[in-house]
Design a protein around this motif. Structure first.
Motif, PDB file in Angstrom:
ATOM      1  N   ARG A  79       0.780  -1.123  -0.272  1.00 57.63           N
ATOM      2  CA  ARG A  79       0.132   0.260  -0.036  1.00 57.63           C
ATOM      3  C   ARG A  79       0.900   1.320  -0.035  1.00 57.63           C
ATOM      4  O   ARG A  79       0.639   2.555  -0.562  1.00 57.63           O
ATOM      5  N   LEU A  80       1.611   1.168   1.062  1.00 56.80           N
ATOM      6  CA  LEU A  80       3.026   2.808   0.803  1.00 56.80           C
ATOM      7  C   LEU A  80       3.366   2.551  -0.695  1.00 56.80           C
ATOM      8  O   LEU A  80       3.796   4.388  -0.539  1.00 56.80           O
ATOM      9  N   TRP A  81       3.996   1.666  -1.118  1.00 59.14           N
ATOM     10  CA  TRP A  81       4.492   1.303  -2.501  1.00 59.14           C
ATOM     11  C   TRP A  81       3.714   2.241  -3.276  1.00 59.14           C
ATOM     12  O   TRP A  81       4.173   2.761  -4.271  1.00 59.14           O
ATOM     13  N   ASP A  82       2.428   1.976  -3.054  1.00 60.35           N
ATOM     14  CA  ASP A  82       1.789   2.047  -3.886  1.00 60.35           C
ATOM     15  C   ASP A  82       0.874   3.968  -3.717  1.00 60.35           C
ATOM     16  O   ASP A  82       0.039   4.143  -4.438  1.00 60.35           O
ATOM     17  N   SER A  83       1.143   4.376  -2.297  1.00 61.76           N
ATOM     18  CA  SER A  83       0.633   5.251  -1.994  1.00 61.76           C
ATOM     19  C   SER A  83       1.110   6.428  -3.350  1.00 61.76           C
ATOM     20  O   SER A  83       0.711   7.817  -2.569  1.00 61.76           O
ATOM     21  N   TRP A  84       2.264   6.415  -4.167  1.00 66.42           N
ATOM     22  CA  TRP A  84       2.155   7.384  -4.873  1.00 66.42           C
ATOM     23  C   TRP A  84       2.105   6.953  -5.691  1.00 66.42           C
ATOM     24  O   TRP A  84       2.728   6.018  -6.358  1.00 66.42           O
ATOM     25  N   GLU A  85       1.329   7.903  -6.394  1.00 68.71           N
ATOM     26  CA  GLU A  85       1.060   7.201  -8.037  1.00 68.71           C
ATOM     27  C   GLU A  85       2.461   7.165  -8.457  1.00 68.71           C
ATOM     28  O   GLU A  85       2.898   8.140  -8.525  1.00 68.71           O
ATOM     29  N   ASP A  86       2.645   6.174  -9.968  1.00 63.48           N
ATOM     30  CA  ASP A  86       3.872   6.530 -11.131  1.00 63.48           C
ATOM     31  C   ASP A  86       4.115   8.154 -11.679  1.00 63.48           C
ATOM     32  O   ASP A  86       5.291   8.191 -11.379  1.00 63.48           O
ATOM     33  N   ASP A  87       2.950   8.864 -11.438  1.00 66.46           N
ATOM     34  CA  ASP A  87       3.613   9.752 -12.095  1.00 66.46           C
ATOM     35  C   ASP A  87       2.832  11.050 -11.548  1.00 66.46           C
ATOM     36  O   ASP A  87       2.250  12.178 -11.702  1.00 66.46           O
ATOM     37  N   ALA A  88       3.303  10.607  -9.981  1.00 71.11           N
ATOM     38  CA  ALA A  88       2.932  12.019  -9.032  1.00 71.11           C
ATOM     39  C   ALA A  88       3.583  12.772  -9.320  1.00 71.11           C
ATOM     40  O   ALA A  88       3.330  14.436  -8.635  1.00 71.11           O
ATOM     41  N   ILE A  89       4.972  12.783  -9.200  1.00 72.54           N
ATOM     42  CA  ILE A  89       5.952  13.960  -9.443  1.00 72.54           C
ATOM     43  C   ILE A  89       5.874  15.334 -11.282  1.00 72.54           C
ATOM     44  O   ILE A  89       5.918  14.675 -11.959  1.00 72.54           O
ATOM     45  N   ILE A  90       4.942  16.057 -11.374  1.00 70.66           N
ATOM     46  CA  ILE A  90       4.458  16.879 -11.434  1.00 70.66           C
ATOM     47  C   ILE A  90       5.914  17.602 -12.496  1.00 70.66           C
ATOM     48  O   ILE A  90       6.102  18.378 -13.649  1.00 70.66           O
ATOM     49  N   ARG A  91       6.689  18.893 -11.446  1.00 73.45           N
ATOM     50  CA  ARG A  91       7.277  19.885 -11.828  1.00 73.45           C
ATOM     51  C   ARG A  91       6.595  20.646 -12.923  1.00 73.45           C
ATOM     52  O   ARG A  91       7.366  21.120 -13.486  1.00 73.45           O
ATOM     53  N   ASP A  92       5.713  21.438 -12.024  1.00 70.93           N
ATOM     54  CA  ASP A  92       5.027  22.337 -13.239  1.00 70.93           C
ATOM     55  C   ASP A  92       4.828  23.688 -12.334  1.00 70.93           C
ATOM     56  O   ASP A  92       4.733  24.347 -11.263  1.00 70.93           O
ATOM     57  N   ALA A  93       6.018  24.276 -13.568  1.00 72.43           N
ATOM     58  CA  ALA A  93       6.693  25.615 -12.758  1.00 72.43           C
ATOM     59  C   ALA A  93       5.760  26.640 -13.212  1.00 72.43           C
ATOM     60  O   ALA A  93       5.451  27.481 -11.996  1.00 72.43           O
ATOM     61  N   ALA A  94       4.456  26.564 -13.804  1.00 71.53           N
ATOM     62  CA  ALA A  94       3.373  27.187 -13.387  1.00 71.53           C
ATOM     63  C   ALA A  94       2.215  27.511 -12.412  1.00 71.53           C
ATOM     64  O   ALA A  94       2.590  28.984 -13.040  1.00 71.53           O
ATOM     65  N   THR A  95       2.548  26.804 -11.707  1.00 71.18           N
ATOM     66  CA  THR A  95       1.837  26.670 -11.157  1.00 71.18           C
ATOM     67  C   THR A  95       2.218  26.866  -9.247  1.00 71.18           C
ATOM     68  O   THR A  95       2.486  26.280  -8.444  1.00 71.18           O
ATOM     69  N   GLY A  96       3.654  26.399  -9.912  1.00 74.07           N
ATOM     70  CA  GLY A  96       4.829  26.518  -9.056  1.00 74.07           C
ATOM     71  C   GLY A  96       4.746  25.234  -7.745  1.00 74.07           C
ATOM     72  O   GLY A  96       5.155  24.678  -6.411  1.00 74.07           O
ATOM     73  N   ARG A  97       4.152  23.861  -8.863  1.00 74.44           N
ATOM     74  CA  ARG A  97       3.730  22.561  -7.965  1.00 74.44           C
ATOM     75  C   ARG A  97       4.849  21.750  -8.324  1.00 74.44           C
ATOM     76  O   ARG A  97       4.814  21.020  -9.049  1.00 74.44           O
ATOM     77  N   PHE A  98       5.662  20.971  -7.785  1.00 73.93           N
ATOM     78  CA  PHE A  98       6.654  20.020  -7.434  1.00 73.93           C
ATOM     79  C   PHE A  98       5.781  18.678  -7.638  1.00 73.93           C
ATOM     80  O   PHE A  98       6.216  17.746  -8.719  1.00 73.93           O
ATOM     81  N   VAL A  99       4.507  18.236  -6.557  1.00 75.87           N
ATOM     82  CA  VAL A  99       4.045  17.380  -6.725  1.00 75.87           C
ATOM     83  C   VAL A  99       2.194  17.765  -7.847  1.00 75.87           C
ATOM     84  O   VAL A  99       1.859  18.184  -7.157  1.00 75.87           O
ATOM     85  N   ASP A 100       1.693  16.587  -7.482  1.00 75.39           N
ATOM     86  CA  ASP A 100       0.162  16.712  -7.807  1.00 75.39           C
ATOM     87  C   ASP A 100      -0.655  15.882  -6.296  1.00 75.39           C
ATOM     88  O   ASP A 100      -0.796  15.094  -6.745  1.00 75.39           O
ATOM     89  N   ARG A 101      -0.763  16.562  -5.582  1.00 81.45           N
ATOM     90  CA  ARG A 101      -1.068  15.862  -4.364  1.00 81.45           C
ATOM     91  C   ARG A 101      -2.708  15.319  -4.327  1.00 81.45           C
ATOM     92  O   ARG A 101      -2.433  14.234  -3.838  1.00 81.45           O
ATOM     93  N   GLU A 102      -3.119  15.571  -5.499  1.00 82.19           N
ATOM     94  CA  GLU A 102      -4.167  14.433  -5.386  1.00 82.19           C
ATOM     95  C   GLU A 102      -3.616  13.339  -6.273  1.00 82.19           C
ATOM     96  O   GLU A 102      -4.052  12.066  -6.061  1.00 82.19           O
ATOM     97  N   ARG A 103      -2.450  12.811  -6.504  1.00 90.38           N
ATOM     98  CA  ARG A 103      -1.871  11.757  -6.813  1.00 90.38           C
ATOM     99  C   ARG A 103      -0.540  10.833  -5.464  1.00 90.38           C
ATOM    100  O   ARG A 103       0.030  10.546  -5.802  1.00 90.38           O
ATOM    101  N   ILE A 104      -0.482  11.436  -4.690  1.00 90.07           N
ATOM    102  CA  ILE A 104      -0.396  11.074  -3.241  1.00 90.07           C
ATOM    103  C   ILE A 104      -1.514  10.754  -2.301  1.00 90.07           C
ATOM    104  O   ILE A 104      -2.433  11.710  -1.776  1.00 90.07           O
TER     105      ILE A 104
END
Lengths: 361, 438
Positions: free
Chosen positions: A159-184
Motif C-alpha cells: 500500500r505504501l509503495w502504491d501511495s505515490w502514483e507513478d506520475d505524482a511528480i509533475i514539476r509544474d513550474a507554471a503553478t509552482g507545484r512539484f507534485v500533484d498531491r491528488e496523486r499521493i
C-alpha cells in the motif's frame, strides 16, 4: 519443451558450509568488506543467474569461535552490490517482526530505485528469544503469530509503495507545484498490532512492488504464501506434498526449490570438503545435479535456489559448468543480456496502483 | 596555528532552498543524482557526504505540501550503494533515534562502516511529535522533554554495541579455525528507555566505529553534543552567530573531559560563486527569487506567523495580525518558538525598503551565506574558520545534482593554495579526515 527455470543464488558469509571461511582460497576479511559477496554476485550475473538472495537474521550469529561469528546487514550489502551489477535481482532478507514496517518498506523501495528495478525482499519472521532480547521491545511471539503479522507488513508495504502514483511528480513550474498531491495518498492502515497513516516518504519504486519472497520451511509460513511473488521451498524431501500445499495456499507464486550444494566432480575432494557440514542436499558433480533439477522441474517447481557450500569454490562451478549445462538441456533460458527489471525478467506483470483513478495509469 | 577547514556536501533537501524549477535541476531520487554529487565532493576532497531523513511528508493546513521537492530515498541504503562508487568520502546518514531501536541502528550503521572501509557517520536526530508518530507502531509516544533522554540512552547503547568487540576479538585464524574470540560482542544494558541484552555481530571497522554527528540547537541539544557528538551540524552560518555558538558549545566540552578538537562545528551554508563579486550578487538574487515563488512566500510566512495567510497577496503588504506559537498550521518542519521579534524585524525592513511580502521573505529569510568571486568566498570561509566561527562547513547546494560543481572547480583550488584545505586525502577513514581519534 521443458520450461525455463528461474535460477537464484544465496549469499551467506563465505558460503553455507560452516568451515567455508577457512579455505586457503578465501581472504576472511573480504566477508566483512563485502568483497566476497560482490565477486560471487558478479560471477552469477555474468552466468545468467536471475537473482541473488542475501541471508540475514536480526540476532548475530551464535558465539561459536570456529564459525563466522559476524554478519553484515543484508540490505546494506545488497545496496553495496547494486551499482556494480546491472541485470541480476537483489533480494535481501528482512526480519519483519521487530523493525518498523514503515522503515522496511522505505528501505526496499530505495533498493529498487538505486538498482533500477531489480529489488525484492525475502520476508522473514523471528520467534527467537535472542532477537527479542537484543531489541527489547516485546516478548518473543509464536511462529503462527509472527507470520500472521508478516502478512500485514507485506500488505501495508505494498500500500505504501502504491501511495505515490507513478506520475505524482509533475514539476509544474507554471503553478509552482512539484507534485500533484491528488496523486499521493494516505494509506490509513490498521492491523491488530500496528497502524500506519502514510504516505510513504519514497516515491513509487520502479517495479511498482519490489518482489516479495517467502521461504516456506514450516506450516505457519504457509500463511504468508498468499502475499508472495516467489516461494522458496528448502530441501528435497516430500517435494510433491509441499508443492501442493503451497499451490493450495497461494494465488500463483513462482516456487523455487532451495537446495544446499557442494559441487566437485572428484568424489574424494567432495567428501573431504563436505566434512563438518550440516546436511547438504547435493554433494558431487554438476551432471548429477542437472539430472535432479530436471526431476524437480518435472515435479512442478518453477526454479532453483542454490545455496553454495562455498562462494569461492562453488559459485565459479555454478557459473561455468552448471548454468551452461542447464541451458544445453533446455532447463534454463538464454542468459539475459540487457538490463530489465526483476519482474520483467521473471515474467511477472507490473502491478497496477490501487489508488490510481482508472485510466490515469 | 592555522586551522584546516573541513567540508561536507549536503544532498539538496525538501525545503525551498532547493530550486527544482531550473532547467538544470535533476531527479531527487535517481541514484545517478546521488552519485554525481558524491563524486563531485570526492573530487573536491571533501570530508563527507550528508543525507537528511524524512519520516513523514510535510503538510500545510492538513494537506501535503506540494511547492517544494517532495519524497526522498532512505539514507542508509543509498549510502551503502555510494560506498561502491567512492573510495575516500565519508558517508553520513541522518537516522532518527526515536523510531528505531539501538540494536537496529548499531547493526545498520556498522554495516555501512564496514562496506565503506571506515567512512560512516550517524547524524543522531530526535522526533517526538504525534504527526510523525502516525507512521510508527508506538505513535507519538515521547514527551518533548524526553526526546534527548531517549536519544542519549540510545546513543550510549549503540556505542556500547560498537565497542562490544575489542580490537583483538576478530582473530581470523583460518588454519587454527578461530574466527572470533569466544564472548566477543556480548552486551547487556538497562535504562529508563531500553532493556537489551545479547550479542552484537560486527567487529570494529577500520575507523573503530562510525562518527557521531548531532544537529539540535536547543540547550539540551548543545549539552547532548558536548557530551557525545564528534561533529555538530549547526544552523549558525553567519560570522557573529557562528562565533557565539562556537564559544558556547566548545566551553561545554571541559565538563565532559573533552578537548576542543574532539568536536568539529560545521554550520550549514549556501554559497554563490561567479566571476566577480557583482555578478555573484546578481546570481544570488536570481536564485533567491527562484527559491521564493509567490505561493512559497505565503507558506514561509505562515510558518513564521503560525496562521493561515492564504488570503494574502504575496505581492502586497505584510500581514497585520500578530503571530501565534504552536498552531500546527505547518507540520513536519521546525517552527518558531518566539516569532514576535522576527515579525517586528520583517515589518521594519519592509517599511524601510518598501518591500512586498514576497520581497521581504526573499531578502530576510533566504540570504546566502557566502556570495562573491571565488577569491572573496575563499577568503570569507577561511576567516570564519580561523576566527572560530566554525571548524568547517556543510555546503547545501540549491541544485541537484550539479550545484556543488562551481564550488569544487573554483573555490576549492584557492583554499588549497592557502594551505587551509587538503589537496589529497592523507588517510582512508572519515576519522582520519576529521582528525578524530578512534
Amino acid at each position: 519443451m521443458s520450461r525455463r527455470l528461474i535460477t537464484a543464488l544465496d549469499i551467506d558469509g563465505a558460503g553455507g558450509h560452516p568451515a567455508a571461511w577457512r579455505g586457503s582460497e578465501i581472504d576472511p576479511a573480504a566477508i566483512l568488506s563485502g568483497e566476497l559477496a560482490v565477486r560471487a554476485v558478479q560471477r552469477a550475473e555474468a552466468a545468467g543467474v536471475d537473482l541473488a538472495t542475501f541471508a540475514d537474521a536480526l540476532e548475530a550469529p551464535a558465539d561459536v569461535p570456529e564459525r563466522v561469528g559476524a554478519r553484515l546487514d543484508a540490505i546494506g550489502l545488497a545496496a553495496r552490490i547494486a551499482p556494480v551489477t546491472d541485470r541480476i535481482g537483489l533480494v535481501p532478507t528482512l526480519t519483519v517482526t521487530h523493525t518498523e514496517p514503515f522503515h522496511l518498506q522505505a528501505s526496499v523501495a530505495t533498493l529498487d530505485h538505486i538498482s533500477s528495478g531489480r529489488a525484492g525482499w525475502l520476508v522473514d519472521v523471528s520467534s527467537s528469544e535472542e532477537a527479542a532480547a537484543v531489541i527489547g521491545r516485546r516478548e518473543p511471539a509464536p511462529a503462527a503469530e509472527t507470520w500472521r503479522e508478516a502478512r500485514y507488513v507485506v500488505d501495508v508495504s505494498r500500500r505504501l509503495w502504491d501511495s505515490w502514483e507513478d506520475d505524482a511528480i509533475i514539476r509544474d513550474a507554471a503553478t509552482g507545484r512539484f507534485v500533484d498531491r491528488e496523486r499521493i495518498h494516505y494509506v490509513d492502515f490498521e492491523s491488530p498490532s500496528f497502524a500506519i497513516k502514510g504516505p510513504s516518504i519514497v516515491p513509487r519504486p520502479p517495479q511498482g512492488h519490489p518482489l516479495t519472497v517467502v521461504r516456506v520451511a514450516s506450516e505457519e509460513a504457509l500463511q504468508a504464501v498468499g502475499e508472495a511473488d516467489v516461494v522458496l521451498l528448502p530441501g528435497t524431501a516430500d517435494l510433491a506434498d509441499r508443492l501442493a500445499a503451497v499451490r493450495a495456499a497461494g494465488s500463483k507464486p513462482r516456487v523455487l526449490i532451495s537446495v544446499s550444494v557442494l559441487l566437485d566432480g572428484n568424489t574424494a575432494n567432495a567428501v573431504r570438503r563436505a566434512d563438518g557440514a550440516e546436511q547438504l542436499d547435493h554433494i558431487g558433480g554438476v551432471e548429477r545435479l542437472a539430472d535432479l533439477i530436471a526431476e524437480w522441474s518435472q515435479a512442478g517447481v518453477d526454479g532453483i535456489h542454490l545455496r553454495p557450500a562455498s562462494l569461492e569454490l562453488d559459485v565459479p562451478v555454478i557459473a561455468s559448468k552448471l548454468l551452461p549445462l542447464l541451458r544445453e538441456r533446455r532447463l534454463a533460458g538464454p542468459a539475459v543480456g540487457r538490463a530489465v527489471t526483476l519482474r520483467t525478467r521473471l515474467g511477472l506483470r507490473h502491478p497496477a496502483n490501487r489508488y490510481a483513478v482508472g485510466g490515469r495509469q | 596555528m592555522t586551522k584546516q577547514i573541513h567540508l561536507a556536501a549536503h544532498f539538496p533537501g525538501v525545503n525551498n532552498t532547493t530550486v527544482w524549477s531550473d532547467p538544470e535541476s535533476g531527479s531527487q531520487i535517481d541514484f545517478a543524482s546521488f552519485r554525481h554529487l558524491a563524486e563531485t565532493a570526492e573530487r573536491g576532497t571533501f570530508d563527507f557526504f550528508f543525507l537528511a531523513e524524512g519520516l513523514r511528508l510535510r503538510e500545510v493546513k492538513g494537506r501535503i505540501h506540494d511547492l517544494d521537492v517532495v519524497g526522498r530515498p532512505e539514507s542508509l541504503t543509498v549510502l551503502s550503494a555510494l560506498a561502491a562508487v567512492t573510495t575516500h568520502l565519508g558517508l553520513a546518514a541522518t537516522v532518527n533515534s526515536t523510531f528505531n531501536e539501538p540494536y537496529e541502528l548499531a547493526k545498520r550503521l556498522a554495516t555501512l562502516d564496514h562496506l565503506s572501509g571506515g567512512r560512516a557517520a550517524w547524524n543522531v536526530v530526535t522526533s517526538w511529535d504525534a504527526f510523525t508518530g502516525e507512521n510508527f507502531r508506538r505513535g507519538g509516544f515521547l514527551d518533548k522533554a524526553d526526546r534527548y533522554v531517549r536519544a542519549q540512552e540510545s546513543l550510549r547503547i549503540v556505542r556500547k554495541l560498537w565497542n562490544s568487540w575489542t580490537a583483538d576479538d576478530l582473530v581470523l585464524a583460518q588454519q587454527a579455525g578461530v574466527f572470533a574470540r569466544e564472548g566477543a560482542g556480548a552486551f547487556a544494558d538497562e535504562g529508563p528507555h531500553f532493556d537489551v541484552r545479547g550479542r552484537f555481530g560486527l567487529p570494529p571497522s577500520p575507523q573503530g566505529h562510525p562518527v557521531v554527528i548531532q544537529a539540535g540547537d536547543s540547550d539540551q541539544g548543545r549539552e547532548f553534543a558536548a557530551e557525545s557528538a564528534e561533529v555538530i551540524f549547526s544552523r549558525h552560518g553567519s560570522f557573529e552567530a557562528g562565533q557565539t555558538f562556537y564559544k558556547d558549545v566548545k566551553a561545554r566540552l571541559a565538563r565532559y573531559g573533552r578537548a576542543e578538537e574532539s568536536l568539529k562545528i560545521m554550520p550549514a551554508v549556501t554559497v554563490v560563486v561567479a566571476d566577480n563579486d557583482a555578478e555573484a550578487e546578481e546570481k544570488a538574487r536570481h536564485i533567491r527569487e527562484q527559491q521564493v515563488s509567490g505561493p512559497t512566500a505565503i507558506v514561509l510566512a505562515e510558518l513564521l506567523w503560525g496562521r493561515d495567510l492564504s488570503a494574502y497577496d504575496p505581492d502586497g503588504p505584510l500581514p497585520s495580525e500578530d503571530p501565534v506559537v504552536g498552531s500546527g498550521v505547518t507540520q513536519g518542519r521546525v517552527g518558531f518558538n518566539d516569532p514576535g521579534p522576527i515579525v517586528a524585524e520583517w515589518r521594519a525592513q519592509a517599511e524601510a525598503n518598501g518591500w512586498s511580502l514576497r520581497e521581504t521573505v526573499i531578502n530576510q529569510q533566504n540570504r546566502q551565506t557566502f556570495v562573491g568571486s571565488a577569491a572573496t568566498v575563499a577568503e570569507a570561509m577561511n576567516r570564519h574558520v580561523q576566527e572560530d566561527a566554525a571548524d568547517g562547513f556543510v555546503l547545501v547546494p540549491h541544485l541537484t545534482p550539479g550545484g556543488l560543481d562551481p564550488f569544487v572547480d573554483q573555490v576549492v583550488p584557492l583554499l588549497r593554495e592557502r594551505g587551509v584545505f587538503r589537496s589529497s586525502y592523507a588517510g582512508t577513514t572519515l576519522r582520519d579526515h576529521l582528525g578524530l581519534t578512534r
